[in-house]
Design a protein around this motif. Structure first.
Motif, mmCIF file in Angstrom:
data_model
loop_
_atom_site.group_PDB
_atom_site.id
_atom_site.type_symbol
_atom_site.label_atom_id
_atom_site.label_comp_id
_atom_site.label_asym_id
_atom_site.label_seq_id
_atom_site.Cartn_x
_atom_site.Cartn_y
_atom_site.Cartn_z
ATOM 1 N N LYS A 108 0.728 -1.238 0.002
ATOM 2 C CA LYS A 108 -0.114 0.086 -0.123
ATOM 3 C C LYS A 108 0.891 1.312 -0.115
ATOM 4 C CE LYS A 108 -3.873 0.050 2.418
ATOM 5 N NZ LYS A 108 -4.672 0.289 3.413
ATOM 6 N N TYR A 109 0.514 2.081 -0.994
ATOM 7 C CA TYR A 109 1.450 3.325 -1.306
ATOM 8 C C TYR A 109 1.241 4.439 -0.193
ATOM 9 C CZ TYR A 109 3.879 7.439 -3.010
ATOM 10 O OH TYR A 109 4.451 8.546 -3.463
ATOM 11 N N ASN A 110 -0.157 4.994 -0.261
ATOM 12 C CA ASN A 110 -0.658 5.734 0.837
ATOM 13 C C ASN A 110 -1.361 5.156 2.019
ATOM 14 O OD1 ASN A 110 -2.581 4.791 -1.075
ATOM 15 N ND2 ASN A 110 -3.819 6.712 -1.073
ATOM 16 N N ASP A 111 -0.348 4.988 2.820
ATOM 17 C CA ASP A 111 -0.799 4.139 3.970
ATOM 18 C C ASP A 111 -1.490 5.086 5.126
ATOM 19 O OD1 ASP A 111 1.564 5.313 4.727
ATOM 20 O OD2 ASP A 111 2.598 3.586 5.544
ATOM 21 N N GLU A 140 6.872 11.870 0.296
ATOM 22 C CA GLU A 140 5.690 10.921 0.439
ATOM 23 C C GLU A 140 6.146 9.510 0.196
ATOM 24 O OE1 GLU A 140 1.069 10.173 -0.667
ATOM 25 O OE2 GLU A 140 2.474 11.293 -2.049
ATOM 26 N N HIS A 160 8.694 7.959 2.770
ATOM 27 C CA HIS A 160 8.139 7.695 3.964
ATOM 28 C C HIS A 160 7.266 6.389 3.770
ATOM 29 C CE1 HIS A 160 5.610 8.170 7.679
ATOM 30 N NE2 HIS A 160 4.567 7.755 6.636
ATOM 31 N N CYS A 161 6.787 6.066 2.675
ATOM 32 C CA CYS A 161 6.033 4.958 2.200
ATOM 33 C C CYS A 161 7.061 3.768 2.314
ATOM 34 C CB CYS A 161 5.351 5.012 1.054
ATOM 35 S SG CYS A 161 4.791 3.355 0.533
#
Length: 883
Positions: free
Chosen positions: A614-617, A671, A674-675
């Motif tokens: 999942k990229y945008n967690d 982003e 961070h991911c």
């Protein structure tokens, strides 16, 4: 030296005379009347029939004939000479001469040459700059217009991260004052500046890859190039390119450089012994144009590894790893730390006696300051203007380093962590973040309004309070730098403040604070740098510099080159909205990023089933995005829901720990990092929110790459097997699994074998029947992350293998480790090894130590292994004792 002068005056009477004269005079004279000469003169010279090989030769200064001519003509005539018709070059066999590069990778076009001839304007020199890059920086507008119309001309994507203001040396080699930050043309695509030093009309830049660049006037050989040419664009000092320099320092007309092996190099004006070289051996010459090893330090101490350097106005200081301090150069004002010098100077490094172990030194023109390992400050030299931090009417043994008392400032027991000296003052930073100063204050350089006979100097440490009560709140000081008469402060949140003398605009332009006009207190505004973050500050004589780039590791530079070459790539990365592909290496991605390791290993274990992360967690209302992987036709693909530019920068960071950050990409790159759990990059991208240079994570590149030695990674990612000579241990089977990428990275031998046209390049199993498994294991550990064995016998085996594999860097690092491990019983054997495998720093050190542990030839002969040495080495050792 007179060849070209004769050539210009006589226009080549005979071909044979030309070639004979050049062979006997291997450098180009600057005695030509260039003001009356033009490019047409060169036409007439070339028009004579003679051996064209002459123009291919490189003279002793590193120049070709044409690069030399053009550099001298342009100095006087600039762009006016470029309207000359050069049909001879366009229409004759000599046209190709325009593309011949000198020792510095420059074509005549790079030095503002034949823009109207059919030269290749797209060639990059070894600074990775094209002629157009340089013409734009030098503001040669006529040349820019011509170059921009050339089909071969192109501008590099140069992202310079260095800005300076104050008294600046222009491309015309004139001094002018600039209050607004000006970019320095420095292509830091693969490296970043970590130190900038200024001498008199020249400067040095040290990068985090250990390279040293210089620019400015070349008088006294102070720019460090054999090329006798003033340089307006920072140019790498070639004689240091295979050293990893970790510290630089400039005097007025000389410089010092310290490498990571503890060896010191000096160059420039050698008068009064300031270079620490035995100049009588060098033919009594006072000018040393290229960096030269100061070898005599090894004969003065049992621990010759130097850890800190400082060049004063006309003297120099070294600190060794045991805290000893050595000085040399001019002894005027008793600034060397001892008396009794001959002729007023000390020619070779001499130890300062009766002082505690020191860890920092800063030398100015008439005084010197030391910092001991406990955080105490010592000063000696001229007491004028209170620069010693004590009353001048006290005891007058000013040559003796004397502790500075902080009783009137922060109380006794103040622990200092950094020291720096200006022309007549000193600034220090305490562990608690307080700034103290003493000495001259006539320009407010101590942060106090100067009042004649009241506060124009201070003879004891004074707490600098001007940064304490600003409307921007209390300033937490991260670092500082000192010029001749001004101070630059970098706060923990990346703000820059300047105060002190501002007559040359060295305090810059920005926010001025009421009540501090007399000290020119200025906060430099970030909009001068397009809103980018500042990570380092530097100060020259009347100059201030900032760097917008954090550090990375030199190992990453070499790793990045392999990424760009597509060699041994085994994974493909792409983005959802584009067909563009980046070829990469599974082992690098896995070692640098745990999520990559999990995704890749899971996909390899389940080759028919696509996997995802999942990229945008984080929890929001946006559509959930995924990073996906799949195997197609046996090739592993990973797809990202981002822009291709950001993916490219992310990969560059993983390989090098370095990337230029601009506002347009920090959000998306932050982003992604961070991911994927890449903490340091995530911090850098969100620095304005994190707001602390103190908490900035350090580079983890080498630590991450150590993991590839673990069996977990070897089982999944290894793609080559080496069969070696097994050891006596029955558990050893003589087999080591490894990675072609890293074997190629460290070893020239493996590079030719695995990356060339040899049969082994197609094989996954390589037989090394002459190599022990222990030796190969040590060799590969170095290739993976520059790890060196702790056992002296393994180090010796690594020295031998490094010689076979042409790994000069590994030999040097290993020899430094051996110096710390060897004892008196092994010194003769080690000396033999150093001579057999040409490890010069180790052989110099062994000879020096032999002279220290044995005072007679009879004692030397009794040392273990001495009788087994070849006769020529026995004679060398015995003769060294006589010296």
């Amino acid at each position: 030296m007179e060849f070209f002068s004769n050539l210009y005056g006589k226009y080549l009477s005979k071909q044979t005379n030309v070639n004979n004269h050049y062979s006997n005079n291997n450098s180009i004279s600057s005695n030509i009347d260039f003001e009356s000469m033009n490019l047409g003169s060169i036409n007439r010279i070339i028009g004579f029939e003679f051996d064209e090989d002459f123009f291919k030769k490189i003279d002793s200064n590193g120049d070709t004939a044409l690069t030399f001519f053009i550099s001298e003509i342009i100095k006087f005539q600039k762009s006016q000479s470029f309207n000359t018709d050069l049909k001879l070059f366009n229409n004759s066999k000599y046209r190709y001469l325009l593309d011949i590069q000198n020792d510095f990778g420059e074509t005549p076009l790079h030095v503002a040459g034949f823009v109207k001839a059919n030269a290749n304007a797209g060639i990059k020199d070894y600074r990775n700059l094209t002629p157009l890059d340089m013409a734009i920086m030098l503001e040669y507008n006529d040349i820019i217009k011509i170059l921009e119309t050339s089909e071969t001309s192109k501008q590099s994507n140069v992202q310079s991260n260095i800005y300076n203001w104050g008294e600046i040396l222009t491309s015309d080699f004139l001094l002018k004052s600039e209050c607004k930050p000006i970019k320095i043309l420095f292509n830091d695509e693969l490296c970043s500046p970590i130190s900038i030093e200024y001498g008199q009309n020249f400067s040095l830049i040290l990068t985090d890859t250990g390279a040293v660049y210089s620019s400015g006037l070349c008088s006294y050989g102070k720019t460090g190039h054999k090329m006798k040419r003033d340089i307006s664009i920072p140019t790498q000092i070639k004689s240091l390119e295979n050293k990893r320099i970790k510290s630089i320092s400039c005097g007025s007309h000389h410089s010092l450089a310290l490498d990571d092996l503890g060896l010191v190099y000096s160059w420039g004006n050698g008068s009064n012994g300031r270079l620490g070289l035995e100049l009588h051996i060098l033919g009594e010459k006072k000018i040393v144009s290229t960096p030269t090893l100061i070898s005599t330090i090894a004969s003065n101490t049992l621990d010759p590894v130097v850890v800190q350097i400082s060049a004063g106005f006309d003297n120099s200081f070294l600190i060794t790893s045991n805290g000893s301090v050595y000085s040399f150069g001019s002894a005027i004002s008793e600034k060397l730390g001892y008396d009794g010098t001959v002729l007023g100077y000390q020619a070779l490094p001499r130890k300062i006696e009766s002082i505690p172990p020191m860890k920092q030194v800063s030398a100015s023109n008439l005084h010197t300051v030391l910092l001991d390992t406990c955080g105490n400050v010592y000063a000696f030299g001229s007491p004028t203007n209170g620069r010693l931090g004590r009353p001048s009417n006290g005891p007058r043994n000013d040559y003796k380093p004397t502790m500075v008392s902080f009783g009137s400032g922060g109380g006794d027991g103040t622990v200092i962590k950094k020291i720096a000296t200006g022309t007549n003052f000193t600034i220090v930073l305490s562990d608690s973040g307080e700034l103290f100063g003493w000495g001259g204050n006539s320009n407010g350089q101590l942060g106090v309004e100067p009042i004649c006979n009241v506060s124009d100097s201070f003879d004891s440490p004074t707490l600098i309070k001007c940064l304490s009560n600003l409307n921007c709140g209390k300033i937490t000081i991260h670092d500082f730098a000192v010029g001749d008469q001004h101070v630059v402060i970098l706060s923990d949140v990346g703000e820059v403040f300047c105060f002190g003398e501002d007559r040359k605009a060295q305090c810059g332009i920005g926010i001025s604070y009421p009540g501090y006009n007399d000290i020119s207190l200025t906060q430099i505004q970030s909009n001068n740098f397009n809103g980018r973050n500042i990570f380092k500050v530097y100060a020259g004589a009347n100059n201030t510099m900032v760097s917008l780039s954090p550090d990375h590791h030199i190992f990453g530079e070499e790793l990045l080159k392999l990424l760009n070459s597509n060699l041994f790539t085994d994974i493909k990365l792409k983005v959802t909205e584009s067909d563009q592909i980046i070829n990469a290496h599974k082992i690098v991605l896995a070692a640098r990023c745990k999520k990559f390791h999990s995704l890749i290993s899971l996909q390899l274990n389940n080759p028919t089933k696509p996997q995802s992360i999942k990229y945008n967690d984080y929890d929001n209302n946006s559509t959930t995005k995924y990073i996906t992987s799949e195997i197609i036709d046996g090739i592993l693909y990973i797809t990202f829901p981002i822009s291709f530019k950001v993916l490219n920068l992310f990969l560059k960071y993983l390989y090098s720990d370095h990337v230029n950050l601009t506002q347009s990409i920090t959000d998306e790159l932050g982003e992604l990092s961070h991911c994927m759990g890449v903490g340091r990059l995530s911090y850098l991208c969100n620095f304005k929110n994190n707001l602390s240079l103190q908490k900035l994570p350090i580079s983890t590149l080498l630590e991450d790459l150590k993991k590839i030695q673990n069996q977990e990674y070897i089982d999944i990612y290894s793609n080559v097997q080496f069969n070696c000579v097994s050891n006596a241990d029955p558990l050893e089977n003589g087999v080591i699994k490894s990675y072609k990428l890293f074997s190629n990275l460290g070893s020239f031998y493996f590079k030719k074998m695995l990356g060339g046209s040899y049969i082994e390049s197609e094989q996954n199993e390589i037989h090394l029947n002459q190599t022990s498994i222990h030796g190969l294991r040590s060799l590969l550990k170095y290739c993976y992350c520059e790890e060196i064995p702790e056992d002296i016998n393994e180090c010796i085996e690594l020295i031998i293998l490094s010689d076979i594999h042409s790994m000069h860097r590994a030999k040097d690092i290993t020899s430094a480790k051996i110096r710390s491990l060897m004892d008196n019983d092994s010194i003769c054997y080690i000396y033999h090894i150093s001579k057999l495998y040409n490890v010069k720093p180790l052989s110099i050190w062994c000879l020096a130590k032999l002279n220290l542990i044995s005072t007679t030839q009879e004692n030397l002969k009794k040392l273990p292994y001495f009788d087994q040495l070849p006769n020529e080495l026995k004679i060398e050792i015995l003769n060294s004792l006589k010296k």
